[in-house]
Write an enzyme that holds these catalytic residues in place. Structure first.
Site, PDB file in Angstrom:
ATOM      1  N   ARG A   1      50.085  31.980  40.693  1.00  0.00           N
ATOM      2  CA  ARG A   1      49.155  32.338  40.877  1.00  0.00           C
ATOM      3  C   ARG A   1      49.145  31.760  42.316  1.00  0.00           C
ATOM      4  O   ARG A   1      49.186  30.585  43.274  1.00  0.00           O
ATOM      5  CB  ARG A   1      47.707  32.914  40.919  1.00  0.00           C
ATOM      6  CG  ARG A   1      47.057  32.952  42.230  1.00  0.00           C
ATOM      7  CD  ARG A   1      45.540  33.368  41.711  1.00  0.00           C
ATOM      8  NE  ARG A   1      45.034  34.903  41.214  1.00  0.00           N
ATOM      9  CZ  ARG A   1      44.542  35.343  41.217  1.00  0.00           C
ATOM     10  NH1 ARG A   1      43.115  34.826  41.359  1.00  0.00           N
ATOM     11  NH2 ARG A   1      45.095  36.419  40.850  1.00  0.00           N
TER      12      ARG A   1
ATOM     13  N   HIS B   1      50.394  42.154  43.511  1.00  0.00           N
ATOM     14  CA  HIS B   1      49.700  42.038  42.796  1.00  0.00           C
ATOM     15  C   HIS B   1      49.743  42.639  41.558  1.00  0.00           C
ATOM     16  O   HIS B   1      49.292  43.733  41.170  1.00  0.00           O
ATOM     17  CB  HIS B   1      47.698  42.259  42.760  1.00  0.00           C
ATOM     18  CG  HIS B   1      46.964  41.189  42.249  1.00  0.00           C
ATOM     19  ND1 HIS B   1      47.231  40.622  40.720  1.00  0.00           N
ATOM     20  CD2 HIS B   1      45.575  41.337  41.595  1.00  0.00           C
ATOM     21  CE1 HIS B   1      46.470  40.492  39.972  1.00  0.00           C
ATOM     22  NE2 HIS B   1      45.213  40.180  40.613  1.00  0.00           N
TER      23      HIS B   1
ATOM     24  N   GLN C   1      47.376  43.249  38.144  1.00  0.00           N
ATOM     25  CA  GLN C   1      46.382  44.645  38.230  1.00  0.00           C
ATOM     26  C   GLN C   1      46.541  45.838  38.003  1.00  0.00           C
ATOM     27  O   GLN C   1      46.164  46.286  37.681  1.00  0.00           O
ATOM     28  CB  GLN C   1      46.023  44.076  39.383  1.00  0.00           C
ATOM     29  CG  GLN C   1      44.044  44.634  40.151  1.00  0.00           C
ATOM     30  CD  GLN C   1      43.398  44.184  39.447  1.00  0.00           C
ATOM     31  OE1 GLN C   1      42.834  43.126  39.519  1.00  0.00           O
ATOM     32  NE2 GLN C   1      42.561  45.028  38.507  1.00  0.00           N
TER      33      GLN C   1
ATOM     34  N   ASP D   1      39.253  47.164  47.643  1.00  0.00           N
ATOM     35  CA  ASP D   1      39.358  45.474  46.977  1.00  0.00           C
ATOM     36  C   ASP D   1      38.882  44.663  48.249  1.00  0.00           C
ATOM     37  O   ASP D   1      39.037  45.300  49.677  1.00  0.00           O
ATOM     38  CB  ASP D   1      41.085  44.975  46.831  1.00  0.00           C
ATOM     39  CG  ASP D   1      41.195  43.847  47.056  1.00  0.00           C
ATOM     40  OD1 ASP D   1      40.649  43.462  46.548  1.00  0.00           O
ATOM     41  OD2 ASP D   1      42.511  43.431  47.539  1.00  0.00           O
TER      42      ASP D   1
ATOM     43  N   CYS E   1      39.506  46.209  42.203  1.00  0.00           N
ATOM     44  CA  CYS E   1      39.914  44.572  41.711  1.00  0.00           C
ATOM     45  C   CYS E   1      39.601  43.739  40.391  1.00  0.00           C
ATOM     46  O   CYS E   1      39.743  42.563  39.866  1.00  0.00           O
ATOM     47  CB  CYS E   1      41.546  44.466  41.464  1.00  0.00           C
ATOM     48  SG  CYS E   1      41.287  43.993  43.439  1.00  0.00           S
TER      49      CYS E   1
ATOM     50  N   ARG F   1      42.689  44.258  31.642  1.00  0.00           N
ATOM     51  CA  ARG F   1      42.994  43.311  32.618  1.00  0.00           C
ATOM     52  C   ARG F   1      44.044  42.508  30.748  1.00  0.00           C
ATOM     53  O   ARG F   1      45.066  42.582  30.707  1.00  0.00           O
ATOM     54  CB  ARG F   1      42.668  42.457  32.853  1.00  0.00           C
ATOM     55  CG  ARG F   1      42.900  42.962  34.621  1.00  0.00           C
ATOM     56  CD  ARG F   1      43.762  42.944  35.204  1.00  0.00           C
ATOM     57  NE  ARG F   1      44.837  41.718  35.862  1.00  0.00           N
ATOM     58  CZ  ARG F   1      44.802  40.604  36.483  1.00  0.00           C
ATOM     59  NH1 ARG F   1      43.816  41.331  37.075  1.00  0.00           N
ATOM     60  NH2 ARG F   1      45.143  39.747  36.035  1.00  0.00           N
TER      61      ARG F   1
HETATM   62  N1   CP Z   1      41.230  40.572  40.069  1.00  0.00           N
HETATM   63  C1   CP Z   1      41.487  39.852  39.241  1.00  0.00           C
HETATM   64  O1   CP Z   1      42.949  39.706  39.827  1.00  0.00           O
HETATM   65  O2   CP Z   1      40.851  38.707  39.490  1.00  0.00           O
HETATM   66  P1   CP Z   1      41.126  37.148  39.702  1.00  0.00           P
HETATM   67  O3   CP Z   1      41.427  36.738  41.130  1.00  0.00           O
HETATM   68  O4   CP Z   1      39.502  36.522  39.039  1.00  0.00           O
HETATM   69  O5   CP Z   1      41.815  36.285  38.387  1.00  0.00           O
HETATM   70  N1  NVA Z   2      43.078  41.017  47.809  1.00  0.00           N
HETATM   71  C1  NVA Z   2      42.479  40.331  46.795  1.00  0.00           C
HETATM   72  C2  NVA Z   2      42.779  40.806  45.429  1.00  0.00           C
HETATM   73  C3  NVA Z   2      41.524  39.376  44.521  1.00  0.00           C
HETATM   74  C4  NVA Z   2      42.671  39.489  42.676  1.00  0.00           C
HETATM   75  C5  NVA Z   2      43.530  39.079  47.380  1.00  0.00           C
HETATM   76  O1  NVA Z   2      44.589  38.487  47.709  1.00  0.00           O
HETATM   77  O2  NVA Z   2      41.942  37.916  46.754  1.00  0.00           O
END
Ligand code: CP
Ligand code: NVA
Length: 313
Positions: A113, A140, A143, A232, A272, A300
Protein backbone atom coordinates in the site's frame (compact mmCIF):
# COMPACT_ATOMS: atom_id res chain seq x y z
CA UNK A 1 5.62 5.37 -15.77
CA UNK A 2 2.28 5.42 -17.54
CA UNK A 3 -0.26 3.19 -15.89
CA UNK A 4 -1.92 2.25 -19.14
CA UNK A 5 1.21 0.72 -20.63
CA UNK A 6 2.75 -0.54 -17.41
CA UNK A 7 -0.44 -1.50 -15.61
CA UNK A 8 0.14 -5.15 -15.17
CA UNK A 9 2.28 -7.23 -12.93
CA UNK A 10 1.93 -10.38 -15.01
CA UNK A 11 5.57 -11.46 -14.62
CA UNK A 12 5.10 -13.23 -11.31
CA UNK A 13 1.30 -13.36 -11.48
CA UNK A 14 0.93 -10.09 -9.62
CA UNK A 15 -2.32 -8.22 -9.06
CA UNK A 16 -1.86 -4.48 -9.48
CA UNK A 17 -5.06 -3.68 -11.32
CA UNK A 18 -8.41 -5.32 -12.00
CA UNK A 19 -7.27 -5.22 -15.62
CA UNK A 20 -4.65 -7.85 -14.71
CA UNK A 21 -7.56 -10.30 -14.46
CA UNK A 22 -9.88 -11.67 -17.10
CA UNK A 23 -13.62 -11.80 -16.54
CA UNK A 24 -13.36 -15.56 -15.95
CA UNK A 25 -10.56 -15.11 -13.40
CA UNK A 26 -12.68 -12.57 -11.49
CA UNK A 27 -15.67 -14.92 -11.56
CA UNK A 28 -13.43 -17.68 -10.19
CA UNK A 29 -12.24 -15.37 -7.41
CA UNK A 30 -15.85 -14.57 -6.49
CA UNK A 31 -16.73 -18.27 -6.39
CA UNK A 32 -13.66 -19.04 -4.27
CA UNK A 33 -14.35 -16.14 -1.89
CA UNK A 34 -17.91 -17.41 -1.39
CA UNK A 35 -16.54 -20.91 -0.71
CA UNK A 36 -14.01 -19.66 1.83
CA UNK A 37 -16.76 -17.63 3.51
CA UNK A 38 -19.00 -20.70 3.76
CA UNK A 39 -16.17 -22.84 5.10
CA UNK A 40 -15.31 -20.28 7.77
CA UNK A 41 -18.95 -20.15 8.89
CA UNK A 42 -19.02 -23.96 9.07
CA UNK A 43 -15.84 -23.97 11.16
CA UNK A 44 -13.85 -25.81 8.48
CA UNK A 45 -10.14 -25.04 8.50
CA UNK A 46 -7.68 -25.51 5.68
CA UNK A 47 -3.95 -24.98 5.68
CA UNK A 48 -3.44 -24.43 1.96
CA UNK A 49 -0.80 -21.77 2.57
CA UNK A 50 1.04 -23.59 5.39
CA UNK A 51 4.68 -22.56 5.43
CA UNK A 52 4.03 -19.53 3.20
CA UNK A 53 4.72 -15.96 4.23
CA UNK A 54 3.21 -12.72 2.97
CA UNK A 55 5.19 -9.49 3.35
CA UNK A 56 2.97 -6.44 3.86
CA UNK A 57 4.43 -3.02 3.05
CA UNK A 58 2.36 -0.09 4.31
CA UNK A 59 3.15 3.55 3.54
CA UNK A 60 -0.37 4.65 4.52
CA UNK A 61 -2.65 3.69 7.42
CA UNK A 62 -5.06 0.77 7.19
CA UNK A 63 -7.58 -1.14 9.26
CA UNK A 64 -9.42 -3.39 6.79
CA UNK A 65 -6.62 -4.17 4.35
CA UNK A 66 -4.06 -4.89 7.06
CA UNK A 67 -6.28 -7.02 9.25
CA UNK A 68 -8.00 -8.90 6.42
CA UNK A 69 -4.68 -9.87 4.81
CA UNK A 70 -3.09 -10.82 8.13
CA UNK A 71 -6.13 -12.73 9.42
CA UNK A 72 -6.56 -14.28 5.98
CA UNK A 73 -2.99 -15.59 5.94
CA UNK A 74 -3.38 -16.94 9.50
CA UNK A 75 -6.65 -18.70 8.61
CA UNK A 76 -4.96 -20.32 5.60
CA UNK A 77 -2.14 -21.66 7.77
CA UNK A 78 0.47 -19.12 6.65
CA UNK A 79 2.01 -16.08 8.28
CA UNK A 80 2.61 -12.44 7.49
CA UNK A 81 5.15 -9.74 8.24
CA UNK A 82 4.00 -6.13 8.60
CA UNK A 83 6.56 -3.64 7.30
CA UNK A 84 6.41 0.13 7.33
CA UNK A 85 8.72 2.59 5.68
CA UNK A 86 10.66 2.84 8.95
CA UNK A 87 12.12 -0.59 8.33
CA UNK A 88 12.52 -0.40 4.56
CA UNK A 89 12.95 3.19 3.42
CA UNK A 90 11.73 2.08 0.00
CA UNK A 91 13.56 3.99 -2.71
CA UNK A 92 15.67 5.93 -0.20
CA UNK A 93 17.51 3.52 2.09
CA UNK A 94 17.45 0.98 -0.72
CA UNK A 95 16.18 0.96 -4.30
CA UNK A 96 12.74 -0.46 -5.07
CA UNK A 97 14.37 -3.11 -7.25
CA UNK A 98 16.79 -4.26 -4.55
CA UNK A 99 13.99 -4.43 -1.96
CA UNK A 100 11.98 -6.53 -4.44
CA UNK A 101 14.91 -8.90 -5.03
CA UNK A 102 15.70 -9.31 -1.33
CA UNK A 103 12.08 -9.74 -0.19
CA UNK A 104 11.57 -12.32 -2.95
CA UNK A 105 14.23 -14.48 -1.27
CA UNK A 106 12.32 -14.43 2.05
CA UNK A 107 8.60 -14.34 1.36
CA UNK A 108 6.14 -15.96 -1.04
CA UNK A 109 4.15 -12.85 -1.81
CA UNK A 110 4.26 -9.09 -1.22
CA UNK A 111 1.34 -6.75 -0.63
CA UNK A 112 2.08 -3.05 -0.96
CA UNK A 113 0.00 0.00 0.00
CA UNK A 114 1.75 3.13 -1.17
CA UNK A 115 1.29 6.52 -2.81
CA UNK A 116 2.70 6.28 -6.34
CA UNK A 117 1.30 3.51 -8.50
CA UNK A 118 4.62 3.46 -10.38
CA UNK A 119 6.33 2.20 -7.21
CA UNK A 120 3.99 -0.81 -7.06
CA UNK A 121 4.60 -1.44 -10.77
CA UNK A 122 8.40 -1.26 -10.26
CA UNK A 123 8.21 -3.59 -7.28
CA UNK A 124 6.17 -6.13 -9.26
CA UNK A 125 8.53 -5.91 -12.22
CA UNK A 126 11.60 -6.65 -10.10
CA UNK A 127 10.09 -9.19 -7.67
CA UNK A 128 10.06 -12.88 -8.44
CA UNK A 129 7.06 -13.45 -6.16
CA UNK A 130 3.52 -12.11 -6.74
CA UNK A 131 2.89 -8.48 -5.73
CA UNK A 132 -0.60 -7.42 -4.64
CA UNK A 133 -1.73 -3.80 -4.80
CA UNK A 134 -3.28 -3.01 -1.41
CA UNK A 135 -4.07 0.56 -2.61
CA UNK A 136 -2.14 3.20 -4.48
CA UNK A 137 -3.15 6.78 -5.28
CA UNK A 138 -4.36 5.41 -8.61
CA UNK A 139 -6.10 2.10 -7.88
CA UNK A 140 -7.62 -0.07 -5.14
CA UNK A 141 -8.29 -3.36 -6.95
CA UNK A 142 -8.73 -5.69 -3.93
CA UNK A 143 -11.43 -3.36 -2.60
CA UNK A 144 -13.48 -3.39 -5.78
CA UNK A 145 -13.03 -7.14 -6.35
CA UNK A 146 -14.49 -7.61 -2.90
CA UNK A 147 -17.26 -5.09 -3.61
CA UNK A 148 -18.41 -6.81 -6.77
CA UNK A 149 -18.47 -10.04 -4.75
CA UNK A 150 -20.70 -8.26 -2.22
CA UNK A 151 -22.98 -6.85 -4.92
CA UNK A 152 -23.42 -10.24 -6.54
CA UNK A 153 -23.92 -11.94 -3.17
CA UNK A 154 -26.72 -9.43 -2.47
CA UNK A 155 -28.46 -10.45 -5.70
CA UNK A 156 -27.23 -7.80 -8.12
CA UNK A 157 -26.48 -8.85 -11.69
CA UNK A 158 -22.97 -7.69 -12.57
CA UNK A 159 -23.87 -7.51 -16.25
CA UNK A 160 -27.03 -5.46 -15.97
CA UNK A 161 -26.90 -3.41 -12.76
CA UNK A 162 -26.45 0.35 -12.70
CA UNK A 163 -23.79 1.59 -10.31
CA UNK A 164 -23.51 5.22 -9.26
CA UNK A 165 -20.08 6.22 -7.96
CA UNK A 166 -20.55 9.63 -6.35
CA UNK A 167 -17.90 11.91 -4.85
CA UNK A 168 -14.28 12.05 -5.90
CA UNK A 169 -12.90 10.40 -9.04
CA UNK A 170 -10.32 8.59 -6.93
CA UNK A 171 -8.51 5.23 -6.68
CA UNK A 172 -11.70 3.34 -5.75
CA UNK A 173 -13.63 4.99 -8.59
CA UNK A 174 -10.81 4.09 -10.98
CA UNK A 175 -10.99 0.44 -9.98
CA UNK A 176 -14.75 0.49 -10.56
CA UNK A 177 -14.03 1.89 -14.03
CA UNK A 178 -11.63 -0.97 -14.68
CA UNK A 179 -14.21 -3.48 -13.43
CA UNK A 180 -16.68 -2.08 -15.99
CA UNK A 181 -14.41 -3.48 -18.72
CA UNK A 182 -14.91 -6.99 -17.36
CA UNK A 183 -18.70 -6.95 -16.73
CA UNK A 184 -21.69 -5.41 -18.44
CA UNK A 185 -22.86 -3.03 -15.70
CA UNK A 186 -23.48 0.65 -16.35
CA UNK A 187 -21.26 2.96 -14.29
CA UNK A 188 -22.36 6.51 -13.62
CA UNK A 189 -19.56 8.63 -12.23
CA UNK A 190 -20.95 11.75 -10.55
CA UNK A 191 -18.21 14.16 -9.49
CA UNK A 192 -17.71 17.93 -9.24
CA UNK A 193 -15.86 19.58 -12.08
CA UNK A 194 -12.12 19.15 -11.70
CA UNK A 195 -12.45 15.88 -9.77
CA UNK A 196 -13.01 13.50 -12.67
CA UNK A 197 -11.08 10.22 -12.81
CA UNK A 198 -7.73 10.71 -14.57
CA UNK A 199 -7.72 10.52 -18.35
CA UNK A 200 -5.19 7.66 -18.24
CA UNK A 201 -7.88 5.47 -16.64
CA UNK A 202 -11.09 6.99 -18.02
CA UNK A 203 -9.85 7.22 -21.63
CA UNK A 204 -9.07 3.54 -22.26
CA UNK A 205 -12.12 2.39 -20.27
CA UNK A 206 -14.46 4.69 -22.20
CA UNK A 207 -12.98 3.37 -25.45
CA UNK A 208 -13.62 -0.21 -24.35
CA UNK A 209 -17.09 0.12 -22.88
CA UNK A 210 -18.50 3.15 -24.72
CA UNK A 211 -21.75 4.55 -23.35
CA UNK A 212 -21.84 2.16 -20.36
CA UNK A 213 -19.67 4.69 -18.52
CA UNK A 214 -21.41 8.01 -17.97
CA UNK A 215 -20.08 11.23 -16.45
CA UNK A 216 -22.68 13.11 -14.37
CA UNK A 217 -22.78 16.42 -12.48
CA UNK A 218 -26.24 16.26 -10.90
CA UNK A 219 -26.50 13.73 -8.08
CA UNK A 220 -30.31 13.40 -8.09
CA UNK A 221 -30.37 12.72 -11.81
CA UNK A 222 -27.41 10.31 -11.56
CA UNK A 223 -29.04 8.29 -8.77
CA UNK A 224 -32.32 7.71 -10.66
CA UNK A 225 -32.99 3.96 -10.72
CA UNK A 226 -29.50 3.01 -9.52
CA UNK A 227 -28.91 -0.51 -8.16
CA UNK A 228 -25.82 0.55 -6.23
CA UNK A 229 -24.92 3.92 -4.75
CA UNK A 230 -21.22 3.91 -3.92
CA UNK A 231 -19.28 6.64 -2.20
CA UNK A 232 -15.89 7.17 -0.59
CA UNK A 233 -14.09 9.91 1.32
CA UNK A 234 -13.82 13.30 -0.39
CA UNK A 235 -10.14 13.62 0.56
CA UNK A 236 -8.09 10.46 0.22
CA UNK A 237 -5.00 9.56 2.21
CA UNK A 238 -2.31 12.02 1.19
CA UNK A 239 -4.85 14.81 0.50
CA UNK A 240 -5.48 15.69 4.14
CA UNK A 241 -4.49 19.34 3.68
CA UNK A 242 -7.26 19.71 1.06
CA UNK A 243 -9.94 18.21 3.32
CA UNK A 244 -11.52 21.49 4.48
CA UNK A 245 -11.68 23.02 1.00
CA UNK A 246 -13.08 19.80 -0.40
CA UNK A 247 -15.98 19.86 2.08
CA UNK A 248 -17.32 22.90 0.22
CA UNK A 249 -16.63 21.56 -3.27
CA UNK A 250 -18.31 18.23 -2.56
CA UNK A 251 -21.20 19.36 -0.30
CA UNK A 252 -23.82 18.72 -2.99
CA UNK A 253 -22.44 15.20 -3.58
CA UNK A 254 -23.37 13.78 -0.15
CA UNK A 255 -25.24 10.48 0.02
CA UNK A 256 -28.35 11.25 2.08
CA UNK A 257 -31.88 9.87 2.35
CA UNK A 258 -33.08 12.11 -0.50
CA UNK A 259 -30.53 10.63 -2.87
CA UNK A 260 -31.27 7.04 -1.84
CA UNK A 261 -35.01 7.70 -2.33
CA UNK A 262 -34.61 8.15 -6.11
CA UNK A 263 -32.58 4.95 -6.57
CA UNK A 264 -34.17 1.48 -6.91
CA UNK A 265 -36.11 0.48 -3.77
CA UNK A 266 -33.69 -2.44 -3.31
CA UNK A 267 -30.55 -0.44 -4.04
CA UNK A 268 -27.38 -1.17 -2.12
CA UNK A 269 -25.50 1.68 -0.46
CA UNK A 270 -21.81 0.94 -0.45
CA UNK A 271 -18.73 2.64 1.01
CA UNK A 272 -15.25 1.15 1.17
CA UNK A 273 -14.66 2.75 4.60
CA UNK A 274 -13.28 4.53 6.55
CA UNK A 275 -16.28 6.88 6.30
CA UNK A 276 -16.50 10.49 7.35
CA UNK A 277 -20.02 10.39 8.68
CA UNK A 278 -21.88 13.61 7.97
CA UNK A 279 -19.62 14.47 5.04
CA UNK A 280 -19.89 12.06 2.12
CA UNK A 281 -22.59 9.94 3.82
CA UNK A 282 -25.14 10.70 6.50
CA UNK A 283 -25.56 8.58 9.62
CA UNK A 284 -29.09 7.66 8.64
CA UNK A 285 -27.97 6.24 5.29
CA UNK A 286 -24.90 4.51 6.64
CA UNK A 287 -26.91 2.87 9.43
CA UNK A 288 -30.02 2.52 7.28
CA UNK A 289 -31.74 -0.45 5.68
CA UNK A 290 -30.04 -0.13 2.27
CA UNK A 291 -26.50 0.05 3.67
CA UNK A 292 -24.22 -2.98 3.20
CA UNK A 293 -21.02 -1.24 4.29
CA UNK A 294 -20.13 -3.68 7.06
CA UNK A 295 -20.83 -6.68 4.82
CA UNK A 296 -18.40 -5.10 2.38
CA UNK A 297 -15.81 -4.79 5.14
CA UNK A 298 -16.33 -8.43 6.13
CA UNK A 299 -16.05 -9.62 2.55
CA UNK A 300 -12.59 -8.07 2.27
CA UNK A 301 -11.42 -11.04 4.38
CA UNK A 302 -13.02 -13.66 2.17
CA UNK A 303 -11.86 -12.03 -1.06
CA UNK A 304 -8.29 -11.55 0.25
CA UNK A 305 -8.18 -15.29 0.99
CA UNK A 306 -9.34 -16.07 -2.55
CA UNK A 307 -6.68 -13.73 -3.97
CA UNK A 308 -3.95 -15.20 -1.73
CA UNK A 309 -4.91 -18.75 -2.69
CA UNK A 310 -4.89 -17.94 -6.41
CA UNK A 311 -1.59 -16.08 -6.31
CA UNK A 312 0.37 -18.01 -3.69
CA UNK A 313 -0.81 -21.64 -3.75
N1 CP B 1 -11.24 0.08 2.64
C1 CP B 1 -9.96 0.00 3.04
O1 CP B 1 -9.03 -0.30 2.27
O2 CP B 1 -9.78 0.25 4.36
P1 CP B 1 -8.38 0.47 5.09
O3 CP B 1 -7.81 1.75 4.56
O4 CP B 1 -8.70 0.55 6.54
O5 CP B 1 -7.48 -0.69 4.75
N1 NVA C 1 -9.89 6.72 -1.48
C1 NVA C 1 -9.53 6.32 -0.13
C2 NVA C 1 -9.77 4.87 0.06
C3 NVA C 1 -9.49 4.38 1.45
C4 NVA C 1 -9.68 2.90 1.58
C5 NVA C 1 -8.07 6.67 0.11
O1 NVA C 1 -7.24 6.45 -0.79
O2 NVA C 1 -7.76 7.17 1.18
Amino acid sequence: MAYASAGTGRRAGSLLSIKDLSRVEIQELITLAAKKKRELMEGKVSADLAGKTLGLIFHKPSLRTKVSFEAGMAQLGGSSIYLTDKEIGLGRRESVGDVARVLSRYVDGIMIRTFSHAVAVDLAREASVPVINGLTDLLHPCQVLSDIFTASEKGKNLDSMTVLFIGDGNNVCNSWLNAATRFGFTLRVCVPEGHEPPAEVMGPVAQEVGSRVELHREPLRAAQGADVIYTDVWASMGQEEEAEARKKTFAAFRVDDGLVAVAKPDCLVMHCLPAHRGDEITDSVMDGARSVVFDQAENRLHMQKAILLRLMS
